[in-house]
Design a protein around this motif. Structure first.
Motif, PDB file in Angstrom:
ATOM      1  N   ILE A 116      44.446  48.272  30.210  1.00  0.00           N
ATOM      2  CA  ILE A 116      44.558  46.864  30.602  1.00  0.00           C
ATOM      3  C   ILE A 116      43.507  46.511  31.642  1.00  0.00           C
ATOM      4  CG2 ILE A 116      45.995  45.247  31.913  1.00  0.00           C
ATOM      5  CD1 ILE A 116      48.424  46.461  30.492  1.00  0.00           C
ATOM      6  N   PHE A 117      43.361  47.365  32.630  1.00  0.00           N
ATOM      7  CA  PHE A 117      42.405  47.060  33.687  1.00  0.00           C
ATOM      8  C   PHE A 117      40.961  47.222  33.220  1.00  0.00           C
ATOM      9  CE2 PHE A 117      44.200  46.115  37.845  1.00  0.00           C
ATOM     10  CZ  PHE A 117      45.550  46.163  37.562  1.00  0.00           C
ATOM     11  N   LEU A 118      40.688  48.233  32.413  1.00  0.00           N
ATOM     12  CA  LEU A 118      39.320  48.414  31.931  1.00  0.00           C
ATOM     13  C   LEU A 118      38.873  47.229  31.085  1.00  0.00           C
ATOM     14  CD1 LEU A 118      39.215  52.225  31.004  1.00  0.00           C
ATOM     15  CD2 LEU A 118      38.167  51.073  32.956  1.00  0.00           C
ATOM     16  N   PHE A 119      39.659  46.884  30.061  1.00  0.00           N
ATOM     17  CA  PHE A 119      39.289  45.781  29.180  1.00  0.00           C
ATOM     18  C   PHE A 119      39.417  44.436  29.892  1.00  0.00           C
ATOM     19  CE2 PHE A 119      40.260  49.033  25.943  1.00  0.00           C
ATOM     20  CZ  PHE A 119      39.096  48.925  25.178  1.00  0.00           C
ATOM     21  N   GLY A 120      40.434  44.285  30.742  1.00  0.00           N
ATOM     22  CA  GLY A 120      40.608  43.038  31.468  1.00  0.00           C
ATOM     23  C   GLY A 120      39.460  42.769  32.425  1.00  0.00           C
ATOM     24  N   ILE A 121      39.047  43.801  33.160  1.00  0.00           N
ATOM     25  CA  ILE A 121      37.930  43.645  34.100  1.00  0.00           C
ATOM     26  C   ILE A 121      36.638  43.347  33.353  1.00  0.00           C
ATOM     27  CG2 ILE A 121      36.448  44.957  35.664  1.00  0.00           C
ATOM     28  CD1 ILE A 121      39.020  46.286  36.715  1.00  0.00           C
ATOM     29  N   LEU A 122      36.389  44.067  32.264  1.00  0.00           N
ATOM     30  CA  LEU A 122      35.170  43.834  31.486  1.00  0.00           C
ATOM     31  C   LEU A 122      35.139  42.420  30.911  1.00  0.00           C
ATOM     32  CD1 LEU A 122      32.573  44.909  30.204  1.00  0.00           C
ATOM     33  CD2 LEU A 122      33.956  45.767  28.296  1.00  0.00           C
ATOM     34  N   LEU A 123      36.233  42.002  30.303  1.00  0.00           N
ATOM     35  CA  LEU A 123      36.289  40.672  29.701  1.00  0.00           C
ATOM     36  C   LEU A 123      36.175  39.588  30.767  1.00  0.00           C
ATOM     37  CD1 LEU A 123      36.718  38.874  27.230  1.00  0.00           C
ATOM     38  CD2 LEU A 123      39.190  39.139  27.543  1.00  0.00           C
ATOM     39  N   GLY A 124      36.885  39.747  31.887  1.00  0.00           N
ATOM     40  CA  GLY A 124      36.836  38.752  32.952  1.00  0.00           C
ATOM     41  C   GLY A 124      35.465  38.635  33.585  1.00  0.00           C
ATOM     42  N   ALA A 125      34.777  39.767  33.742  1.00  0.00           N
ATOM     43  CA  ALA A 125      33.439  39.742  34.331  1.00  0.00           C
ATOM     44  C   ALA A 125      32.447  39.012  33.416  1.00  0.00           C
ATOM     45  CB  ALA A 125      32.963  41.161  34.596  1.00  0.00           C
ATOM     46  N   ILE A 126      32.548  39.264  32.110  1.00  0.00           N
ATOM     47  CA  ILE A 126      31.662  38.583  31.160  1.00  0.00           C
ATOM     48  C   ILE A 126      31.944  37.084  31.143  1.00  0.00           C
ATOM     49  CG2 ILE A 126      31.009  38.410  28.725  1.00  0.00           C
ATOM     50  CD1 ILE A 126      31.642  41.380  28.454  1.00  0.00           C
ATOM     51  N   GLN A 127      33.212  36.719  31.192  1.00  0.00           N
ATOM     52  CA  GLN A 127      33.571  35.305  31.225  1.00  0.00           C
ATOM     53  C   GLN A 127      32.982  34.613  32.460  1.00  0.00           C
ATOM     54  OE1 GLN A 127      38.051  36.155  29.927  1.00  0.00           O
ATOM     55  NE2 GLN A 127      37.667  33.976  30.162  1.00  0.00           N
ATOM     56  N   ALA A 128      33.072  35.270  33.611  1.00  0.00           N
ATOM     57  CA  ALA A 128      32.549  34.679  34.841  1.00  0.00           C
ATOM     58  C   ALA A 128      31.032  34.538  34.779  1.00  0.00           C
ATOM     59  CB  ALA A 128      32.956  35.529  36.039  1.00  0.00           C
ATOM     60  N   GLU A 131      30.219  31.521  32.609  1.00  0.00           N
ATOM     61  CA  GLU A 131      31.202  30.482  32.902  1.00  0.00           C
ATOM     62  C   GLU A 131      30.823  29.158  32.219  1.00  0.00           C
ATOM     63  OE1 GLU A 131      33.095  28.055  36.714  1.00  0.00           O
ATOM     64  OE2 GLU A 131      31.393  29.425  36.978  1.00  0.00           O
ATOM     65  N   GLY A 132      31.819  28.572  31.540  1.00  0.00           N
ATOM     66  CA  GLY A 132      31.621  27.293  30.881  1.00  0.00           C
ATOM     67  C   GLY A 132      31.057  27.381  29.482  1.00  0.00           C
ATOM     68  N   SER A 133      30.683  28.594  29.050  1.00  0.00           N
ATOM     69  CA  SER A 133      30.121  28.755  27.707  1.00  0.00           C
ATOM     70  C   SER A 133      31.229  28.733  26.661  1.00  0.00           C
ATOM     71  CB  SER A 133      29.349  30.069  27.617  1.00  0.00           C
ATOM     72  OG  SER A 133      30.237  31.170  27.773  1.00  0.00           O
ATOM     73  N   ARG A 134      30.824  28.698  25.396  1.00  0.00           N
ATOM     74  CA  ARG A 134      31.816  28.722  24.321  1.00  0.00           C
ATOM     75  C   ARG A 134      32.612  30.027  24.351  1.00  0.00           C
ATOM     76  NH1 ARG A 134      29.902  27.332  18.325  1.00  0.00           N
ATOM     77  NH2 ARG A 134      29.616  25.320  19.423  1.00  0.00           N
ATOM     78  N   PHE A 135      31.921  31.129  24.647  1.00  0.00           N
ATOM     79  CA  PHE A 135      32.613  32.419  24.741  1.00  0.00           C
ATOM     80  C   PHE A 135      33.680  32.376  25.827  1.00  0.00           C
ATOM     81  CE2 PHE A 135      33.046  36.488  26.933  1.00  0.00           C
ATOM     82  CZ  PHE A 135      33.481  37.297  25.889  1.00  0.00           C
ATOM     83  N   ASP A 136      33.339  31.789  26.975  1.00  0.00           N
ATOM     84  CA  ASP A 136      34.291  31.701  28.088  1.00  0.00           C
ATOM     85  C   ASP A 136      35.517  30.891  27.687  1.00  0.00           C
ATOM     86  OD1 ASP A 136      35.428  31.801  30.644  1.00  0.00           O
ATOM     87  OD2 ASP A 136      34.379  29.987  31.264  1.00  0.00           O
TER      88      ASP A 136
END
Length: 333
Positions: A116-128, A131-136
């Protein structure tokens, strides 16, 4: 600093003492009390009425005919020594049952929490970072959706589709009945196959929350002055993302990681019942159904102590990870 550690350690023992006392009291508020059903079962099995009380005393380390305060002292003394009596339904020492069940529960909880933390941290970091992109936007929507679905719903769907429909995974147990327990590749593969669906259910249900938390923390860090200074110094985006943004954004999630381990131990009561996975939660559910008070009290106490220890470790080590936090200044945990 020494006084700080002493105070925190004293709080742990005080909390465990209160939980054990609460467990003792709550079981006596249940319908029938802790001895009525046991007396009936013993009489039905042919035990003479004159021997019932002594048999109960052997099973629960409590004298049923003694005053309540003496029963309390007997229970607390035995619990302090790790003796929770004998399981009424299984006829085995509760401590032995717990010792056999804990490794399986810890395995699925620990592995799922790490994922949970590995994938959550990776996904959250990419989103940040985007930020504001379609992927986000898509990832945020998926994260919210995953947060909205309880893990036990995911577990039921995974069991029905992956185990019953496609038969990719076994439907019950911790390992194959024909596999001998030992440090062998066959046993490891079998145990992993049986734990795959519980781990999957826990992981999918928790990634969304961690991803959104990491995204929010990362966006907040990106707005700090030292990040702008790093950019002006000509540092690469990779170094800024790893050494400045990620490290500081992960810190607030550290405490949640240890707390989540404890809370998810409690959630295994439902999860292990769905997958017929005989871990700590499975035995606690079985104890509640069969009015097995010694086993019920033992498993509840172990789960609670695990949560208390998680908070204790987080409290003592957070200042080591984040030098900005000094011992004794925060009582947030």
């Amino acid at each position: 600093m020494v006084n700080y550690y002493i105070r925190r350690t004293a709080r742990v023992f005080a909390t465990v003492f209160l939980v054990a006392s609460l467990t003792f009291g709550l079981t006596r508020l249940l319908p029938g009390g802790p001895f009525t059903q046991l007396r009936v079962n013993l009489l039905r099995s042919g035990v003479p009425a004159s021997e019932v009380d002594s048999r109960i005393a052997n099973l629960q380390n409590i004298r049923p005919d003694a005053p309540i305060w003496e029963q309390y002292i007997d229970y607390m003394t035995a619990a302090a020594q790790g003796d929770f009596g004998t399981s009424i339904s299984l006829g085995e020492p509760v401590s032995q049952i717990i010792a056999e069940a804990v490794p399986w529960t810890v395995f699925i909880v620990l592995v799922s929490t790490i994922l949970i933390f590995l994938f959550g941290i990776l996904l959250g970091a990419i989103q940040a970072y985007w930020e504001g992109s379609r992927f986000d936007k898509i990832a945020s929507g998926l994260s919210i959706s995953m947060m909205s679905i309880p893990f036990y719903v995911i577990a039921v769907l995974a069991l029905f589709v992956m185990a019953y429909q496609f038969q990719w995974f076994p439907t019950a147990g911790t390992h194959g009945t024909d596999v001998e327990v030992g440090l062998t590749l066959e046993f490891f593969v079998s145990a992993l196959e049986h734990a795959a669906l519980p781990i999957f259910s826990y992981t999918i249900g928790g990634i969304g929350g961690q991803a959104l938390a990491m995204r929010g923390n990362s966006i907040q860090v990106l707005g700090n002055d030292y990040v702008e200074v790093a950019r002006l110094r000509g540092l690469s985006d990779r170094r800024i993302a790893t050494w400045y943004v990620a490290r500081n954004a992960i810190l607030p999630l550290y405490t949640g990681f240890l707390l989540l381990l404890g809370f998810r131990l409690g959630g295994t009561i439902i999860l292990e019942q769905i997958f017929s996975y005989p871990g700590l939660g499975w035995y606690m559910w079985d104890a509640m159904e069969s009015n097995d008070y010694p086993l019920m009290m033992g498993t509840f106490l172990v789960i609670t102590v695990a949560l208390v220890i998680g908070v204790y470790i987080a409290d003592l080590t957070y200042s080591k990870i984040d030098p900005r936090i000094s011992q004794g200044e925060s009582d947030a945990y």
